[in-house]
Design an enzyme around this catalytic site. Structure first.
Site, mmCIF file in Angstrom:
data_model
loop_
_atom_site.group_PDB
_atom_site.id
_atom_site.type_symbol
_atom_site.label_atom_id
_atom_site.label_comp_id
_atom_site.label_asym_id
_atom_site.label_seq_id
_atom_site.Cartn_x
_atom_site.Cartn_y
_atom_site.Cartn_z
ATOM 1 N N ASP A 101 0.832 -1.190 0.000
ATOM 2 C CA ASP A 101 0.000 0.000 0.000
ATOM 3 C C ASP A 101 0.879 1.257 0.000
ATOM 4 O O ASP A 101 1.751 1.391 -0.853
ATOM 5 C CB ASP A 101 -0.981 -0.052 1.181
ATOM 6 C CG ASP A 101 -2.035 1.024 1.159
ATOM 7 O OD1 ASP A 101 -2.993 0.915 0.381
ATOM 8 O OD2 ASP A 101 -1.900 1.995 1.936
ATOM 9 N N TYR A 150 -11.844 8.226 -3.053
ATOM 10 C CA TYR A 150 -11.330 8.381 -1.690
ATOM 11 C C TYR A 150 -10.095 9.275 -1.610
ATOM 12 O O TYR A 150 -9.968 10.087 -0.686
ATOM 13 C CB TYR A 150 -11.076 7.012 -1.047
ATOM 14 C CG TYR A 150 -9.805 6.304 -1.463
ATOM 15 C CD1 TYR A 150 -8.741 6.144 -0.579
ATOM 16 C CD2 TYR A 150 -9.665 5.772 -2.751
ATOM 17 C CE1 TYR A 150 -7.587 5.485 -0.953
ATOM 18 C CE2 TYR A 150 -8.521 5.111 -3.123
ATOM 19 C CZ TYR A 150 -7.472 4.977 -2.233
ATOM 20 O OH TYR A 150 -6.326 4.329 -2.611
ATOM 21 N N TYR A 233 -1.530 11.221 1.524
ATOM 22 C CA TYR A 233 -2.358 11.471 0.339
ATOM 23 C C TYR A 233 -2.362 12.958 -0.028
ATOM 24 O O TYR A 233 -2.457 13.313 -1.204
ATOM 25 C CB TYR A 233 -3.796 11.026 0.598
ATOM 26 C CG TYR A 233 -3.946 9.542 0.823
ATOM 27 C CD1 TYR A 233 -4.116 8.672 -0.252
ATOM 28 C CD2 TYR A 233 -3.946 9.002 2.111
ATOM 29 C CE1 TYR A 233 -4.279 7.303 -0.055
ATOM 30 C CE2 TYR A 233 -4.097 7.636 2.319
ATOM 31 C CZ TYR A 233 -4.258 6.794 1.229
ATOM 32 O OH TYR A 233 -4.399 5.446 1.423
ATOM 33 N N HIS A 298 -7.379 -6.448 -0.729
ATOM 34 C CA HIS A 298 -6.263 -5.495 -0.649
ATOM 35 C C HIS A 298 -5.225 -5.830 0.413
ATOM 36 O O HIS A 298 -4.031 -5.715 0.172
ATOM 37 C CB HIS A 298 -6.818 -4.096 -0.390
ATOM 38 C CG HIS A 298 -5.785 -3.028 -0.307
ATOM 39 N ND1 HIS A 298 -4.966 -2.686 -1.369
ATOM 40 C CD2 HIS A 298 -5.411 -2.219 0.717
ATOM 41 C CE1 HIS A 298 -4.152 -1.706 -1.003
ATOM 42 N NE2 HIS A 298 -4.391 -1.406 0.261
#
Length: 319
Positions: A101, A150, A233, A298
């Site tokens: 990730d 998201y 992010y 995931h």
């Protein structure tokens, strides 16, 4: 987790918590969002029992590692800088790298910036994503999936934190994210993960995730919140600006890539086509193998823990 040692090291201006076990060549594990060193609990035990020194930090902003307040303290330069300093602190010239990730993204840039530090890389879920000089990544995602995708929804400081609810609710939030098996692009509901009542839909835990596991995650995130992880992010477009010099650069370390066929990354953003078309191999010329696990979502390092541990061992044992 008996026998796992915990310590704090000074790296790149912050104090980083590290869990480790075993002796031998170092295998360095980098977790994703919203996770911790604990996400690698199965692999730490498996690799340490096979003659390796397994090392898993809490990344910047997570768990017992320091979390700077400024959003701009979470650029890819900071994140890679932390890991380079951590590797140096281990007293070794090179490590085997395993990452998932957001840890995988940090791993790709680590391989790009400092390939001499990495013997081989086992990457989970997120493939290398070459820089597109024509469009910023968040702008591209917004054009493709809209404002409720998201990553787009995470951009505004405080908004995602409010959507996810209070820290009293964090265990249910973590449980909901880790057990999600819906493929395709994750779209944030208008009311966020939490329902208007503040509760979450009851979802039975899968066999690979225990209440004890959820309690551990919740104990850490209830103290830190999710802001540190969300700030990763919030720097995607800034990272794009900072990495202009690496446009077109290739990753030149040996790589094995593993994903699940239900993974939200694999099933969105054109990732499957990128892998199947040969473009991934073009950008990562020493890519040796791509493994797609059937029926796995995931968080494959936890859901398919034994399979992942075996894949890691089989690959790094060649070097």
């Amino acid at each position: 987790m008996e026998g796992v040692e915990h310590r704090t090291v000074e790296v790149n201006g912050i104090k980083m918590h590290v869990a480790e076990k075993g002796e031998g060549p170092v295998v360095l594990f980098l977790h994703g969002f919203p996770e911790l060193w604990y996400s690698w609990r199965h692999q730490i035990l498996a690799l340490s029992s096979r003659g390796y020194r397994a090392v898993a930090p809490d990344l910047r902003g997570y768990g017992d590692t320091e979390a700077p307040e400024s959003i701009s303290s979470y650029t890819i330069m900071h994140l890679v800088g932390d890991i380079v300093a951590l590797i140096d602190s281990l007293g070794v010239g090179q490590v085997f790298l395993v990452a998932h990730d957001w840890g995988a993204i940090v791993g790709w840039y680590l391989c790009l910036f400092r390939p001499e530090k990495i013997k081989a890389y086992v990457c989970l879920s997120v493939p290398f994503m070459p820089r597109n000089p024509k469009v910023r990544p968040v702008d591209a995602m917004r054009a493709l999936y809209g404002d409720d995708y998201y990553i787009c929804g995470f951009q505004e400081p405080g908004k995602a934190e409010a959507l996810y609810g209070s820290n009293n609710n964090i265990g249910e939030v973590i449980k909901s994210i880790l057990t999600n098996r819906r493929p395709g692009p994750p779209i944030l509901p208008k009311e966020g993960v939490a329902l208007p009542s503040g509760s979450l839909p009851s979802r039975p835990l899968p066999s690979w995730l225990s209440e004890e596991d959820v309690t551990y995650y919740a104990s850490k995130f209830s103290k830190t919140g999710l802001t540190g992880g969300l700030n990763y992010y919030r720097n995607l477009n800034l990272n794009w600006e900072l990495t202009a010099a690496w446009t077109g650069a290739k990753v030149k370390v040996p790589v094995k890539f593993i994903t699940g066929d239900l993974d939200v990354v694999y099933t969105s953003l054109g990732i499957k086509d990128y892998i199947d078309s040969g473009a991934f191999k073009r950008d990562v010329p020493y890519l040796e193998e791509v493994v797609v696990q059937e029926g796995v979502a995931h968080f494959n390092n936890q859901e398919a823990a034994e399979d992942i541990s075996n894949h890691i061992y089989d690959f790094i044992n060649k070097f």
